[in-house]
Design a protein around this motif. Structure first.
Motif, PDB file in Angstrom:
ATOM      1  N   ARG A  15     -12.961   2.192  -9.343  1.00 22.02           N
ATOM      2  CA  ARG A  15     -12.451   3.196  -8.067  1.00 22.02           C
ATOM      3  C   ARG A  15     -12.802   2.431  -7.698  1.00 22.02           C
ATOM      4  O   ARG A  15     -13.762   1.145  -7.002  1.00 22.02           O
ATOM      5  N   ARG A 109      -1.456   6.773   0.225  1.00 19.13           N
ATOM      6  CA  ARG A 109      -2.493   5.643  -0.563  1.00 19.13           C
ATOM      7  C   ARG A 109      -3.332   6.715  -1.494  1.00 19.13           C
ATOM      8  O   ARG A 109      -3.742   7.046  -2.033  1.00 19.13           O
ATOM      9  N   SER A 113      -4.708   8.699  -4.396  1.00 22.09           N
ATOM     10  CA  SER A 113      -5.940   7.449  -5.138  1.00 22.09           C
ATOM     11  C   SER A 113      -6.654   9.159  -5.478  1.00 22.09           C
ATOM     12  O   SER A 113      -7.700   8.528  -6.295  1.00 22.09           O
ATOM     13  N   LEU A 133      -2.727   0.637  -8.030  1.00 21.31           N
ATOM     14  CA  LEU A 133      -2.663   2.266  -6.788  1.00 21.31           C
ATOM     15  C   LEU A 133      -3.937   1.424  -6.251  1.00 21.31           C
ATOM     16  O   LEU A 133      -3.935   1.525  -4.982  1.00 21.31           O
ATOM     17  N   GLU A 134      -4.689   2.141  -7.094  1.00 26.73           N
ATOM     18  CA  GLU A 134      -6.133   1.730  -6.491  1.00 26.73           C
ATOM     19  C   GLU A 134      -6.263   0.275  -5.855  1.00 26.73           C
ATOM     20  O   GLU A 134      -7.425   0.587  -5.300  1.00 26.73           O
ATOM     21  N   THR A 137      -4.394   0.086  -3.032  1.00 31.15           N
ATOM     22  CA  THR A 137      -5.655   0.733  -1.507  1.00 31.15           C
ATOM     23  C   THR A 137      -6.351   0.253  -1.226  1.00 31.15           C
ATOM     24  O   THR A 137      -6.894   0.472  -0.054  1.00 31.15           O
TER      25      THR A 137
END
Length: 213
Positions: A15, A109, A113, A133-134, A137
């Motif tokens: 995360r 994004r 996310s 993507l995480e 971003t």
């Protein structure tokens, strides 16, 4: 002959820091909206009491009329807050939308996310794409001031209006002493605009002597 099965990657193992920034933005926006609503309620109460006091100053309202007016102010203020209660809500999804609106170069994004990190009913995607993507971003949001997306002008405006009203009314209490009585009466504190003092009358008065009352 046996074939080794490829382990499934955990889509939620990483995360990015931007999730924490979204939560901080959510909390800041909520606190500022609630603060502005509270001060706005005080403004409505002050205006209501001042209106009752002004009417009482010129018309000398009955106690029942002042009580009805005060109840009307309280109920009206509560009703207005209830009608605008939805404006006090601000979730992480709202924070993500605010960030994307403020910084168009982020595209979608942040919202995407957020959806894959929080929601369970999103479309399935390759875990490697979600992980990429995480990270992307996270890189795109470095140095962004998320706190500025929660405007402070509503609460400062409400405080300015409230301060102006209070200062004006305090000035009135000093310049016009009768306004102290009207303010007390507006808040249902027993007070009267006129006081009559009766001096004791002598039991006997000589013929031709004046009697002062």
């Amino acid at each position: 002959m046996s074939t080794a099965m490829k382990p499934e990657l955990n889509t939620r193992s990483f995360r990015g820091r931007h999730h924490g920034q979204l939560m901080d933005l959510r909390d800041s926006a909520r606190h500022r909206r609630i603060g502005a609503a509270f001060v706005a309620a005080l403004v409505l109460l002050v205006v209501g009491v001042a209106t009752i006091a002004t009417l009482d100053f010129f018309l000398e309202l009955q106690t029942s009329t002042r009580l009805f007016g005060l109840l009307t102010v309280l109920v009206g203020t509560s009703l207005i807050i209830w009608l605008f209660r939805r404006k006090l809500h601000f979730e992480e999804a709202d924070a993500a939308a605010a960030a994307e609106q403020a910084w168009p170069d982020l595209g979608q994004r942040i919202r995407t996310s957020h959806d894959y990190a929080v929601l369970s009913d999103v479309a399935k995607a390759d875990p490697r794409l979600i992980s990429a993507l995480e990270h992307e971003t996270d890189e795109k949001t470095v140095g962004r001031e998320f706190d500025t997306l929660a405007p402070v002008w509503p609460i400062w405006t409400a405080l300015g209006v409230f301060g102006t009203l209070v200062f004006t009314w305090l000035l009135m209490l000093i310049v016009v002493p009768e306004s102290q009585i009207s303010t007390a009466r507006a808040m249902l504190i027993p007070a009267s605009y006129t006081n009559v003092e009766v001096a004791p009358i002598p039991e006997r008065i000589a013929q031709g002597e004046d009697l002062e009352i």
